[in-house]
Design a protein around this motif. Structure first.
Motif, PDB file in Angstrom:
ATOM      1  N   LEU A 119       0.827  -1.203   0.000  1.00 17.59           N
ATOM      2  CA  LEU A 119       0.000   0.000   0.000  1.00 17.59           C
ATOM      3  C   LEU A 119       0.863   1.255   0.000  1.00 17.59           C
ATOM      4  O   LEU A 119       0.559   2.241  -0.687  1.00 17.59           O
ATOM      5  CB  LEU A 119      -0.939  -0.001   1.204  1.00 17.59           C
ATOM      6  CG  LEU A 119      -2.104  -0.971   1.144  1.00 17.59           C
ATOM      7  CD1 LEU A 119      -2.808  -1.043   2.487  1.00 17.59           C
ATOM      8  CD2 LEU A 119      -3.079  -0.566   0.056  1.00 17.59           C
ATOM      9  N   ARG A 120       1.941   1.243   0.764  1.00 14.34           N
ATOM     10  CA  ARG A 120       2.821   2.410   0.884  1.00 14.34           C
ATOM     11  C   ARG A 120       3.448   2.777  -0.450  1.00 14.34           C
ATOM     12  O   ARG A 120       3.548   3.945  -0.805  1.00 14.34           O
ATOM     13  CB  ARG A 120       3.907   2.114   1.924  1.00 14.34           C
ATOM     14  CG  ARG A 120       5.028   3.107   1.986  1.00 14.34           C
ATOM     15  CD  ARG A 120       4.596   4.385   2.684  1.00 14.34           C
ATOM     16  NE  ARG A 120       5.724   5.258   2.872  1.00 14.34           N
ATOM     17  CZ  ARG A 120       5.925   6.366   2.181  1.00 14.34           C
ATOM     18  NH1 ARG A 120       5.061   6.747   1.270  1.00 14.34           N
ATOM     19  NH2 ARG A 120       6.977   7.116   2.410  1.00 14.34           N
ATOM     20  N   PHE A 121       3.912   1.771  -1.187  1.00 18.13           N
ATOM     21  CA  PHE A 121       4.581   2.025  -2.452  1.00 18.13           C
ATOM     22  C   PHE A 121       3.631   1.972  -3.641  1.00 18.13           C
ATOM     23  O   PHE A 121       4.067   1.889  -4.781  1.00 18.13           O
ATOM     24  CB  PHE A 121       5.743   1.051  -2.632  1.00 18.13           C
ATOM     25  CG  PHE A 121       6.830   1.251  -1.615  1.00 18.13           C
ATOM     26  CD1 PHE A 121       7.557   2.424  -1.583  1.00 18.13           C
ATOM     27  CD2 PHE A 121       7.083   0.294  -0.662  1.00 18.13           C
ATOM     28  CE1 PHE A 121       8.542   2.630  -0.640  1.00 18.13           C
ATOM     29  CE2 PHE A 121       8.069   0.483   0.295  1.00 18.13           C
ATOM     30  CZ  PHE A 121       8.800   1.664   0.311  1.00 18.13           C
ATOM     31  N   LYS A 122       2.349   1.996  -3.340  1.00 20.44           N
ATOM     32  CA  LYS A 122       1.295   2.053  -4.354  1.00 20.44           C
ATOM     33  C   LYS A 122       1.369   0.906  -5.366  1.00 20.44           C
ATOM     34  O   LYS A 122       1.000   1.058  -6.528  1.00 20.44           O
ATOM     35  CB  LYS A 122       1.286   3.394  -5.047  1.00 20.44           C
ATOM     36  CG  LYS A 122       1.071   4.560  -4.097  1.00 20.44           C
ATOM     37  CD  LYS A 122       0.566   5.765  -4.812  1.00 20.44           C
ATOM     38  CE  LYS A 122       0.477   6.997  -3.960  1.00 20.44           C
ATOM     39  NZ  LYS A 122       0.071   6.922  -2.635  1.00 20.44           N
ATOM     40  N   ALA A 123       1.865  -0.245  -4.919  1.00 21.21           N
ATOM     41  CA  ALA A 123       1.871  -1.431  -5.769  1.00 21.21           C
ATOM     42  C   ALA A 123       0.526  -2.139  -5.691  1.00 21.21           C
ATOM     43  O   ALA A 123       0.231  -3.008  -6.492  1.00 21.21           O
ATOM     44  CB  ALA A 123       2.993  -2.380  -5.347  1.00 21.21           C
ATOM     45  N   LEU A 124      -0.271  -1.750  -4.706  1.00 18.69           N
ATOM     46  CA  LEU A 124      -1.581  -2.347  -4.500  1.00 18.69           C
ATOM     47  C   LEU A 124      -2.507  -1.239  -4.033  1.00 18.69           C
ATOM     48  O   LEU A 124      -2.164  -0.477  -3.135  1.00 18.69           O
ATOM     49  CB  LEU A 124      -1.487  -3.442  -3.426  1.00 18.69           C
ATOM     50  CG  LEU A 124      -2.754  -4.189  -3.068  1.00 18.69           C
ATOM     51  CD1 LEU A 124      -3.163  -5.086  -4.232  1.00 18.69           C
ATOM     52  CD2 LEU A 124      -2.528  -5.044  -1.841  1.00 18.69           C
ATOM     53  N   GLY A 125      -3.670  -1.130  -4.634  1.00 19.39           N
ATOM     54  CA  GLY A 125      -4.624  -0.112  -4.238  1.00 19.39           C
ATOM     55  C   GLY A 125      -5.364  -0.498  -2.959  1.00 19.39           C
ATOM     56  O   GLY A 125      -5.393  -1.667  -2.567  1.00 19.39           O
ATOM     57  N   PHE A 126      -5.942   0.477  -2.309  1.00 19.44           N
ATOM     58  CA  PHE A 126      -6.662   0.240  -1.055  1.00 19.44           C
ATOM     59  C   PHE A 126      -7.831  -0.721  -1.265  1.00 19.44           C
ATOM     60  O   PHE A 126      -8.056  -1.621  -0.462  1.00 19.44           O
ATOM     61  CB  PHE A 126      -7.163   1.567  -0.477  1.00 19.44           C
ATOM     62  CG  PHE A 126      -7.892   1.403   0.820  1.00 19.44           C
ATOM     63  CD1 PHE A 126      -7.196   1.125   1.974  1.00 19.44           C
ATOM     64  CD2 PHE A 126      -9.269   1.505   0.872  1.00 19.44           C
ATOM     65  CE1 PHE A 126      -7.862   0.963   3.178  1.00 19.44           C
ATOM     66  CE2 PHE A 126      -9.946   1.340   2.062  1.00 19.44           C
ATOM     67  CZ  PHE A 126      -9.242   1.071   3.222  1.00 19.44           C
TER      68      PHE A 126
END
Length: 64
Positions: A19-26
Motif C-alpha cells: 500500500l505504501r509504495f502504491k503497488a496495491l490499491g486500497f
C-alpha cells in the motif's frame, strides 16, 4: 536463540508495504483481506493451514 514472528504480522507488513509504495490499491487490499476471512470459514482452511505449515517448516529446515 530463535526469534519467531507470527505469519499474520509478516503478511500485514507486506500488505502495508504494498500500500505504501502504491503497488496495491486500497480497494484491492480490502478485497484480499475479506477473501482471507471468507476462506478461513470454508473447508479449504485446513488445507491452506497445512500448506503454510509445510512451507514454513521447509524454510526453517533450510537454515539448519
Amino acid at each position: 536463540m530463535a526469534i519467531t514472528i507470527p505469519l499474520v504480522l509478516l503478511l500485514a507488513g507486506g500488505l502495508a508495504l504494498l500500500l505504501r509504495f502504491k503497488a496495491l490499491g486500497f480497494g484491492a487490499a480490502v478485497v484480499a483481506a475479506l477473501f482471507g476471512f471468507y476462506l478461513a470459514a470454508t473447508d479449504a482452511s485446513g488445507t491452506v493451514n497445512q500448506l503454510v505449515t509445510a512451507v514454513t517448516g521447509a524454510l526453517a529446515g533450510i537454515g539448519r
